[in-house]
Design an enzyme around this catalytic site. Structure first.
Site, PDB file in Angstrom:
ATOM      1  N   TYR A   1      37.962  31.933  36.451  1.00  0.00           N
ATOM      2  CA  TYR A   1      37.033  32.757  35.678  1.00  0.00           C
ATOM      3  C   TYR A   1      37.710  33.278  34.404  1.00  0.00           C
ATOM      4  O   TYR A   1      37.214  33.081  33.300  1.00  0.00           O
ATOM      5  CB  TYR A   1      36.567  33.923  36.554  1.00  0.00           C
ATOM      6  N   ASP A   2      38.892  33.904  34.602  1.00  0.00           N
ATOM      7  CA  ASP A   2      39.577  34.524  33.458  1.00  0.00           C
ATOM      8  C   ASP A   2      39.898  33.474  32.387  1.00  0.00           C
ATOM      9  O   ASP A   2      39.591  33.644  31.209  1.00  0.00           O
ATOM     10  CB  ASP A   2      40.900  35.164  33.883  1.00  0.00           C
TER      11      ASP A   2
ATOM     12  N   GLY B   1      38.767  30.457  32.256  1.00  0.00           N
ATOM     13  CA  GLY B   1      37.535  29.790  31.829  1.00  0.00           C
ATOM     14  C   GLY B   1      36.873  30.552  30.686  1.00  0.00           C
ATOM     15  O   GLY B   1      36.461  29.971  29.679  1.00  0.00           O
TER      16      GLY B   1
ATOM     17  N   ASN C   1      28.878  46.615  47.120  1.00  0.00           N
ATOM     18  CA  ASN C   1      29.427  46.686  48.477  1.00  0.00           C
ATOM     19  C   ASN C   1      29.391  48.110  49.018  1.00  0.00           C
ATOM     20  O   ASN C   1      28.899  48.361  50.116  1.00  0.00           O
ATOM     21  CB  ASN C   1      30.895  46.220  48.481  1.00  0.00           C
TER      22      ASN C   1
ATOM     23  N   ASP D   1      45.073  50.488  48.227  1.00  0.00           N
ATOM     24  CA  ASP D   1      45.019  51.928  48.497  1.00  0.00           C
ATOM     25  C   ASP D   1      43.896  52.618  47.731  1.00  0.00           C
ATOM     26  O   ASP D   1      43.674  53.817  47.869  1.00  0.00           O
ATOM     27  CB  ASP D   1      46.373  52.593  48.190  1.00  0.00           C
TER      28      ASP D   1
HETATM   29  N1  UDP Z   1      36.964  46.458  45.775  1.00  0.00           N
HETATM   30  C1  UDP Z   1      37.063  47.233  46.910  1.00  0.00           C
HETATM   31  N2  UDP Z   1      36.154  47.058  47.907  1.00  0.00           N
HETATM   32  C2  UDP Z   1      35.140  46.155  47.819  1.00  0.00           C
HETATM   33  C3  UDP Z   1      35.029  45.361  46.669  1.00  0.00           C
HETATM   34  C4  UDP Z   1      35.959  45.531  45.663  1.00  0.00           C
HETATM   35  O1  UDP Z   1      37.962  48.081  47.030  1.00  0.00           O
HETATM   36  O2  UDP Z   1      34.351  46.068  48.788  1.00  0.00           O
HETATM   37  C5  UDP Z   1      37.917  46.684  44.694  1.00  0.00           C
HETATM   38  C6  UDP Z   1      38.547  45.422  44.111  1.00  0.00           C
HETATM   39  O3  UDP Z   1      39.715  45.062  44.804  1.00  0.00           O
HETATM   40  C7  UDP Z   1      38.834  45.866  42.704  1.00  0.00           C
HETATM   41  C8  UDP Z   1      37.711  46.848  42.380  1.00  0.00           C
HETATM   42  O4  UDP Z   1      37.200  47.259  43.621  1.00  0.00           O
HETATM   43  O5  UDP Z   1      40.068  46.537  42.613  1.00  0.00           O
HETATM   44  C9  UDP Z   1      36.605  46.232  41.552  1.00  0.00           C
HETATM   45  O6  UDP Z   1      36.298  45.013  42.121  1.00  0.00           O
HETATM   46  P1  UDP Z   1      35.032  44.137  41.751  1.00  0.00           P
HETATM   47  O7  UDP Z   1      35.052  42.969  42.662  1.00  0.00           O
HETATM   48  O8  UDP Z   1      33.835  45.016  41.715  1.00  0.00           O
HETATM   49  O9  UDP Z   1      35.253  43.673  40.255  1.00  0.00           O
HETATM   50  P2  UDP Z   1      36.525  43.226  39.415  1.00  0.00           P
HETATM   51  O10 UDP Z   1      36.656  44.320  38.431  1.00  0.00           O
HETATM   52  O11 UDP Z   1      37.750  43.129  40.290  1.00  0.00           O
HETATM   53  O12 UDP Z   1      36.130  41.918  38.845  1.00  0.00           O
END
Ligand code: UDP
Length: 718
Positions: free
Chosen positions: A527-528, A530, A572, A588
């Site tokens: 993705y990045d 791309g 989520n 964390d």
């Molecule tokens: N994340 C989380 N729980 C979830 C989904 C995502 O803690 O159920 C974390 C994920 O690891 C990231 C942040 O939330 O650090 C944002 O993730 P997301 O997938 O929304 O988008 P990203 O900014 O990583 O593309």
């Protein structure tokens, strides 16, 4: 821009911390190409001790009385921004004059926020009066956190924002010098800090007589019972600070009582010591973890035993890595260059707010003037038009009178998102993949598009990683196909790129000029990389005169029509909270993101598409309101009243630790800024998911679906 500053002193650093603050901030601000005039009251004490009478980064002029300021009325009136600092003599009179005279943005710059607020409470208006605060467009404060809300709520500031102290990393380098001490402290004596110094340095020195300590700084009274292994140094000149810090294994940070009470009030010592890559042991206060990560970038201590354990048991390797991580964080977030950029952004945003005569920054989605005035002749292609953001764009374009052709392969887009549009005669849907040959009617030259919003691509990590090859091709081949279509039909193409082009950023917040820290081999690379390649293609088409393109870098966006199984954190957490399921926090939860509500994003994209100024440069679009994932979870739990448990799961590989857009460019070129607060946006999104869930379980009238999710968006926005 032209900035006029009326501050306590720039010319003399004797007996005040203001001059060094102004020097580092304004030098960095000037380096960004801005003109600065600093007006300083000519008082005997500073006149007698000037150590910078002729700065080379700005003009400096002196005035003897507030009345004499009238000489600079023209400069003040024509400046883009005028800033009045705390502790300016006759500051209230000066502030009134500025508010009467300035036509640009006005700001109060408070280097002493806890002191100022305490003064206001006891009606001491030495340099600021409560009735002046609403008249400053900005209240820039050395203290962040909840105090900012208090300044807005209790004193009517239109926008109170943190502008913390900072460090010039060149003056505070890591030095290799022989270690003389195990723990040092640099600071003037103060009654309120002394008990902490006693607990966190003097008592540890007594208990560890074989280790060596140093306390440097003036005004310590006679009669302190210094242990023999504590070296006292009366004065360390600023030029020798770095060597002082480097000569100790650890250094201590002790915070004043009023700054602890307010929280979010870093002292410059903290940033300077951290810049020297010396591991800092600090007392604990709210907000510290938003500046330096505990245990990774800073160590916290409450008790004597905490300190003695650290000194006795921390291996040199671990101390070294904390010091290095601290310096990296300073370089990424707390230098004078960062503060100068923040100041620029804040002035830009305040300017936009002022221009729209809206002094209460952001809380509702305003009626947006249609950008294309009901121009039925426009035909616009939206790739990914059945997706989360794409479908909202289709709605907005239809509402403005355009004819919309929507292309979607329904890998992540959903028919429900556009079901309400399919009855619309100015809307047409093609189910196809941007990688493939276009459908005959689009391919054979009969279709003419004025604009192409190119959004097609899975955007959520689990979705785009499910078929990484397809993701990469969507971005590269799909973008090429759309660029060629734009070239053939003479359309302007807006490419939706992403904050992911910055990867796991070392620069914070991320301006468009930052080139990123991206893995080309990790699971996010499809993705990045791309999207980076897609940007390259777009700019090559532009450079070679083959395309009229605009490029948006979209930061985390949320809102109605996200898929419940989207996999991103907002959807989520909301779905888990509503269902009472465990909330999955990856790692964390201290990683940060900045979340933009979808209506703000659509507004930004549509402004960018029609902009004649944002050409040849990418433009960040996102909400700069940064928070940790854990903080987001807490907000959703509070909002939903859910008693879901938080469970931690492993942090996905290459998960960026921090992300926050620098939106100065969007503010300047598009007059855009997000308007929907996180609280409001989460409320709307939660209500939408709750309704979706009720529909799924058959607890709702089916006709409610006919608007495909538009109703809740509008309801809440009003
Ligand atoms: N994340 C989380 N729980 C979830 C989904 C995502 O803690 O159920 C974390 C994920 O690891 C990231 C942040 O939330 O650090 C944002 O993730 P997301 O997938 O929304 O988008 P990203 O900014 O990583 O593309």
């Amino acid at each position: 821009m032209k900035l006029v500053v009326l501050g306590l002193s720039l010319s003399s650093s004797w007996g005040n911390g203001h001059a060094t603050t102004y020097r580092s901030l304004l030098k960095a601000f000037a380096a960004r190409g801005h003109d600065i005039l600093f007006l300083e009251r000519d008082v005997p004490w500073y006149r007698a001790h000037r150590d910078l009478a002729r700065p080379d980064f700005c003009s400096l002029a002196f005035y003897r009385t507030p009345e004499e300021l009238a000489r600079w009325s023209d400069e003040i009136a024509s400046a883009d921004a005028v800033m009045v600092g705390s502790y300016v003599p006759d500051g209230v009179e000066v502030g009134r004059f500025v508010q009467r005279t300035a036509r640009g943005v006005t700001a109060f710059y408070d280097i002493d926020t806890p002191v100022t607020l305490a003064k206001l409470e006891r009606d001491d208006h030495e340099y600021l009066a409560p009735d002046l605060i609403p008249g400053f467009d900005l209240y820039l404060s050395f203290t962040g956190g909840p105090t900012l809300k208090r300044i807005e709520r209790d004193y009517g500031s239109p926008a109170a924002r943190a502008l913390y102290c900072c460090v010039d990393p060149a003056a505070y380098p890591p030095l290799q010098v022989p270690k003389k001490w195990d723990l040092s402290y640099l600071g003037t004596y103060s009654d309120d800090r002394q008990p902490t110094l006693e607990r966190l340095l003097i008592e540890p020195a007594r208990r560890l007589p074989h280790l060596r300590f140093a306390v440097a700084g003036p005004q310590y009274p006679e009669g302190i019972d210094w242990p023999a292994n504590v070296e006292r140094i009366d004065h360390v000149a600023p030029a020798d600070h770095a060597a002082f810090y480097a000569a100790s294994r650890f250094t201590l940070n002790v915070t004043r009582a009023d700054m602890i009470a307010a929280g979010w009030s870093p002292s410059v010592r903290l940033f300077e010591a951290a810049a020297c890559a010396v591991p800092v042991i600090s007392d604990r206060w709210d907000g510290l973890d938003s500046l330096l990560l505990p245990d990774r970038e800073i160590l916290l201590a409450d008790t004597t035993e905490d300190v003695t354990a650290r000194l006795a048991r921390t291996p040199d390797g671990e101390a070294g890595s904390i010091g290095r991580a601290a310096r990296a964080r300073i370089l990424a977030s707390h230098t004078s260059a960062h503060r100068a950029r923040s100041l620029e952004t804040l002035i830009d945003e305040a300017g936009v707010a002022r221009a729209s005569d809206d002094k209460t920054i952001i809380n509702r989605t305003p009626e947006r003037e249609p950008i294309m005035k009901n121009d039925r002749s426009r035909t616009i292609l939206v790739t990914g038009g059945a997706g989360f953001i794409g479908s909202h764009i289709c709605d907005a374009l239809i509402a403005e009178g355009a004819t919309v052709v929507c292309l979607d392969n329904f890998m992540t887009g959903r028919r429900e998102n556009i079901a309400h549009l399919e009855r619309e005669e100015r809307f047409e849907l093609f189910e196809c993949d941007v990688i493939d040959r276009l459908p005959y009617r689009l391919e054979n030259g009969r279709a003419r598009f004025d604009q192409i919003y190119h959004l097609a691509c899975a955007a959520s990590p689990p979705h785009y990683q499910a078929d990484p090859e397809h993701t990469m091709l969507t971005n590269v081949l799909g973008t090429r196909n759309m660029l060629q279509l734009a070239e053939r039909t003479g359309a302007r193409l807006l490419l939706t790129s992403t904050s992911e082009v910055y990867g796991d950023p070392e620069v914070h917040p991320q301006p468009e000029t930052y080139r990123g820290w991206v893995s080309c081999t990790g699971p996010r690379a499809c993705y990045d990389e791309g999207k980076r390649a897609a940007e390259t293609l777009a700019f090559d088409y532009l450079r070679s005169g083959r395309g009229d393109v605009r490029v948006a870098r979209i930061f985390n966006t949320y809102g109605p029509r996200m898929r419940p199984d989207d996999g991103r954190v907002v959807s989520n957490v909301i779905c888990q909270a509503l269902a009472g399921d465990d909330i999955t926090v990856y790692g964390d939860g201290t990683q940060t993101r900045s979340f933009c509500f979808v209506s703000d994003m659509v507004d930004g994209l549509m402004r960018l598409m029609v902009s004649d100024r944002a050409v040849g440069v990418p433009v960040n679009l996102g909400n700069p309101n940064e928070l940790t994932v854990i903080d987001l979870v807490r907000r959703v739990l509070a909002l939903t009243g859910s008693d879901s448990r938080i469970v931690h799961r492993p942090l996905p590989e290459d998960d960026p630790r921090r992300r926050q857009p620098d939106i100065a460019r969007a503010a300047r070129l598009l007059g855009w800024r997000p308007r929907v607060s996180l609280q409001e946006g989460l409320g709307v999104t939660t209500a939408w998911f709750a309704k979706e869930e009720a529909l799924r379980l058959g607890r709702h009238q089916p006709e409610d679906r006919s608007e495909g999710g538009r109703a809740p968006l509008v309801e809440a926005a009003e």
